[in-house]
Design a protein around this motif. Structure first.
Motif, PDB file in Angstrom:
ATOM      1  N   GLU A   1      42.107  31.837  30.081  1.00  0.00           N
ATOM      2  CA  GLU A   1      43.184  32.832  30.164  1.00  0.00           C
ATOM      3  C   GLU A   1      43.592  33.714  29.136  1.00  0.00           C
ATOM      4  O   GLU A   1      43.868  33.300  28.123  1.00  0.00           O
TER       5      GLU A   1
ATOM      6  N   ASN B   1      45.921  43.634  38.980  1.00  0.00           N
ATOM      7  CA  ASN B   1      47.134  43.188  39.290  1.00  0.00           C
ATOM      8  C   ASN B   1      47.243  42.254  40.651  1.00  0.00           C
ATOM      9  O   ASN B   1      47.769  41.066  40.794  1.00  0.00           O
TER      10      ASN B   1
ATOM     11  N   LEU C   1      45.385  38.819  40.461  1.00  0.00           N
ATOM     12  CA  LEU C   1      45.894  37.594  39.416  1.00  0.00           C
ATOM     13  C   LEU C   1      46.510  36.518  40.046  1.00  0.00           C
ATOM     14  O   LEU C   1      47.122  36.582  41.101  1.00  0.00           O
TER      15      LEU C   1
ATOM     16  N   ASN D   1      51.500  40.521  36.987  1.00  0.00           N
ATOM     17  CA  ASN D   1      52.212  40.883  35.697  1.00  0.00           C
ATOM     18  C   ASN D   1      53.024  42.084  36.282  1.00  0.00           C
ATOM     19  O   ASN D   1      53.341  42.743  37.481  1.00  0.00           O
TER      20      ASN D   1
ATOM     21  N   SER E   1      49.291  38.500  31.472  1.00  0.00           N
ATOM     22  CA  SER E   1      48.292  37.581  31.450  1.00  0.00           C
ATOM     23  C   SER E   1      47.015  38.312  32.497  1.00  0.00           C
ATOM     24  O   SER E   1      47.482  38.813  33.487  1.00  0.00           O
ATOM     25  N   LEU E   2      46.092  37.698  32.103  1.00  0.00           N
ATOM     26  CA  LEU E   2      44.895  38.264  33.091  1.00  0.00           C
ATOM     27  C   LEU E   2      44.078  36.948  33.640  1.00  0.00           C
ATOM     28  O   LEU E   2      42.950  37.076  33.895  1.00  0.00           O
TER      29      LEU E   2
ATOM     30  N   PHE F   1      42.727  35.380  36.526  1.00  0.00           N
ATOM     31  CA  PHE F   1      42.513  36.091  37.639  1.00  0.00           C
ATOM     32  C   PHE F   1      42.052  34.846  38.738  1.00  0.00           C
ATOM     33  O   PHE F   1      41.606  33.863  38.368  1.00  0.00           O
TER      34      PHE F   1
END
Length: 171
Positions: free
Chosen positions: A49, A76, A79, A83, A95-96, A98
């Motif tokens: 993450e 977005n 994910l 976010n 946070s990315l 996914f």
């Protein structure tokens, strides 16, 4: 808040009506290469993450904050936890993390073949899974009409009567 949020600033820049077609094509061509590079890095370690402020992530990937805002806008929907892109500024924690299948399908939906054909996907999904995800995404946008029941066709309820004398009586 008098100043525009990052996303609005990004959209003003990315969809600038005062730029010529060539300038816009050049802008998007450059952006798509940046986007591809970030996705290559993310897909190399898909279970890690990536977190931080927008500014920190921009530095991590060697980008400007506005370009990172554009990337965050694009990812977005893929994910695990979206976010707050509508209100984020450079110091917003993002946070990315996914969902792999969702990301692949969203890339297919966006017709971004330069992304869903990245070699990193081969380490995540076998060929059959990629085909299945591709098919599922393409079929999700297909509208299918059911065969229309004719007045003199047998009623679909199974009564043995004609549709017009049974369930079609009140239709």
């Amino acid at each position: 808040m008098s100043e525009k949020c990052l996303l609005d600033q990004w959209r003003d820049m990315a969809y600038n009506k005062e730029l010529s077609k060539d300038q816009l094509e050049q802008f998007w061509g450059t952006y798509f290469n940046i986007e591809k590079g970030i996705y290559e890095q993310l897909l190399d370690a898909p279970d890690v993450e990536v977190k931080g402020t927008v500014e920190e992530l921009a530095k991590k990937y060697g980008q400007e904050v506005l370009t990172m805002a554009g990337f965050l806008d694009g990812i977005n929907d893929s994910l695990k936890v979206p976010n707050p892109i509508e209100t984020m500024d450079a110091s917003t924690e993002v946070s990315l993390a996914f969902d792999k299948e969702k990301l692949y399908k969203n890339m297919v939906d966006a017709k971004a073949d330069w992304l869903y054909e990245l070699p990193q996907w081969d380490n995540l999904f076998d060929e059959e899974t990629k085909k299945r995800l591709y098919r599922e995404q393409k079929q999700s946008g297909t509208i299918r009409k059911e065969k229309k029941i004719g007045r003199n066709d047998p009623c679909p309820c199974g009564s043995g009567k004609k549709y017009k004398k049974c369930c079609g009586k009140n239709a």
